[in-house]
Design a protein around this motif. Structure first.
Motif, mmCIF file in Angstrom:
data_model
loop_
_atom_site.group_PDB
_atom_site.id
_atom_site.type_symbol
_atom_site.label_atom_id
_atom_site.label_comp_id
_atom_site.label_asym_id
_atom_site.label_seq_id
_atom_site.Cartn_x
_atom_site.Cartn_y
_atom_site.Cartn_z
ATOM 1 N N ILE A 1 4.011 3.750 -0.773
ATOM 2 C CA ILE A 1 3.313 2.981 0.256
ATOM 3 C C ILE A 1 3.798 1.542 0.262
ATOM 4 C CG2 ILE A 1 1.063 2.034 0.922
ATOM 5 C CD1 ILE A 1 -0.201 4.637 -0.047
ATOM 6 N N ILE B 1 6.524 5.897 2.801
ATOM 7 C CA ILE B 1 5.557 6.739 3.501
ATOM 8 C C ILE B 1 5.755 6.637 5.011
ATOM 9 C CG2 ILE B 1 3.107 7.065 4.002
ATOM 10 C CD1 ILE B 1 3.878 8.124 1.289
ATOM 11 N N LEU C 1 -3.737 6.175 -3.655
ATOM 12 C CA LEU C 1 -3.847 5.925 -2.214
ATOM 13 C C LEU C 1 -4.900 4.866 -1.915
ATOM 14 C CD1 LEU C 1 -3.645 9.632 -1.010
ATOM 15 C CD2 LEU C 1 -1.944 7.849 -0.565
ATOM 16 N N ARG D 1 -3.101 1.359 -3.765
ATOM 17 C CA ARG D 1 -1.865 1.089 -3.034
ATOM 18 C C ARG D 1 -1.006 -0.008 -3.668
ATOM 19 N NH1 ARG D 1 -3.466 0.877 3.225
ATOM 20 N NH2 ARG D 1 -1.188 0.907 3.322
ATOM 21 N N TYR E 1 -4.774 10.079 2.418
ATOM 22 C CA TYR E 1 -3.366 9.988 2.795
ATOM 23 C C TYR E 1 -3.221 9.827 4.311
ATOM 24 C CZ TYR E 1 1.545 11.136 3.358
ATOM 25 O OH TYR E 1 2.881 11.097 3.711
ATOM 26 N N ALA F 1 -4.039 6.397 5.196
ATOM 27 C CA ALA F 1 -3.015 5.461 4.760
ATOM 28 C C ALA F 1 -1.811 5.447 5.696
ATOM 29 C CB ALA F 1 -2.581 5.782 3.329
#
Length: 267
Positions: A86, A91, A164, A167, A261, A264
Motif C-alpha cells: 500500500i 496495490i 490493511l 498501512r 482490502y 483500501a
C-alpha cells in the motif's frame, strides 16, 4: 472461469511473486529464521537448567512452544507485506489489472504457509541438535506440523487486517508485537500454565496459543503422566480446541480482511 477458480489462480500468481521476492532478497528469510534459532538456544541452554518439568526434559517441553511462536511470528509477513504494498503503490497497480481483488490476500496468506513450512523444518533440525525428539508415530508428527501450519494460516488473516488498517510497515511492526507477545508469553509455551499466578493462569488456559502448543506436545509425544492434568477444557482437548479456534479466527477475519482490502484499494 468461475470466480472461485479466478481467485485461486490469481492468488497463486501473487504467492509466487511474494516467494520470488524472498529469493531475490534472501536476507529477509535468513533473519526470520535466525530469531527462533536464537530462542531455542537461549531457552534450552540458559533457562533449561533452572526450569524443571515433571517427567519431561525442558528441551522437549520447549520445542512445541518455539514451533508455535515461530508460526505466529511468521504470520506477520502477510500484514507487513500488505502495508508495504500500500505504501509503495503496488496495490494501485494490482487494481488496474484484470484480477480478483481477493487474490492479493489469498496469495499473501498462501506464501506465509510456505515460509512457515521452511521455518518449521529449520526449527525441527535445530531442536534435534539440542535434544528434542518425537515419541509418537510419523502420522501423528505430521498431523502436529499440519495443525501448526493451519493455525498460522488463520493468524495470517488477522495480521492482514492489522496491516490493511495501519498501512505503515514501521507502525505495523510495533502493533503486531503488541498482539503477538501477550499471545505467546501469557500461555503454556515456555512454562506450564499451572505455574502462572491466578488471573494469568486462567487467561493462559483459554489462550488459543496454549491450545495449539498443547496439541503439538501431545502429537509429538512431549508430555508425561507426571505433568499436572489441565483443568480447562481447551487443554484437555487441545486438538479439537485448536480446530475450533482456527475456524473462529477464519470466520471472523477472512471477510473482515476482504472488506478492509476493498476499502483500501478504493481510495
Amino acid at each position: 472461469m468461475s470466480s472461485i477458480a479466478l481467485v485461486f489462480t490469481d492468488g497463486m500468481t501473487i504467492a509466487r511473486r511474494n516467494l520470488i521476492k524472498i529469493k531475490r532478497v534472501p536476507d529477509l528469510l535468513v533473519f526470520t529464521l535466525l530469531s527462533p534459532i536464537m530462542f531455542v538456544l537461549l531457552f534450552a541452554y540458559v533457562f533449561g537448567s533452572s526450569i524443571s518439568i515433571p517427567g519431561v526434559s525442558y528441551r522437549e517441553f520447549l520445542m512445541a512452544g518455539i514451533f508455535v511462536q515461530t508460526a505466529v511470528f511468521g504470520a506477520t509477513w502477510t500484514g507487513l507485506g500488505l502495508a508495504e504494498d500500500i505504501q509503495k503503490g503496488i496495490i494501485d497497480r494490482f487494481r488496474s489489472l484484470p484480477m480478483s481483488r481477493s487474490a492479493v490476500l489469498v496469495g499473501r496468506t498462501t506464501s506465509d504457509v510456505v515460509i512457515n513450512l521452511i521455518s518449521l523444518v529449520v526449527m525441527s533440525l535445530t531442536g534435534l541438535l539440542v535434544g528434542w525428539r518425537v515419541h509418537t508415530s510419523l502420522l501423528e508428527a505430521l498431523a502436529g506440523f499440519a495443525l501448526l501450519l493451519l493455525f498460522a494460516y488463520a493468524l495470517s488473516w488477522l495480521m492482514a487486517v492489522i496491516g490493511l488498517w495501519i498501512r505503515s510497515p514501521e507502525v505495523f511492526n510495533n502493533a503486531s508485537f503488541m498482539v503477538i507477545f501477550p499471545l505467546t508469553f501469557v500461555a503454556n509455551t515456555f512454562v506450564p500454565s499451572n505455574n502462572l499466578p491466578g488471573p494469568l493462569k486462567v487467561i493462559a488456559e483459554w489462550n488459543p496459543v496454549s491450545a495449539i502448543t498443547q496439541a503439538a506436545r501431545d502429537l509429538f509425544g512431549n508430555t508425561h503422566p507426571e505433568l499436572p492434568t489441565p483443568d480447562a477444557w481447551p487443554l484437555q482437548n487441545p486438538v479439537l480446541a485448536t480446530l475450533a479456534w482456527t475456524a473462529i479466527i477464519l470466520l471472523i477475519f477472512v471477510p473482515f480482511a476482504i472488506r478492509r482490502y476493498r476499502k483500501a484499494v478504493s481510495r
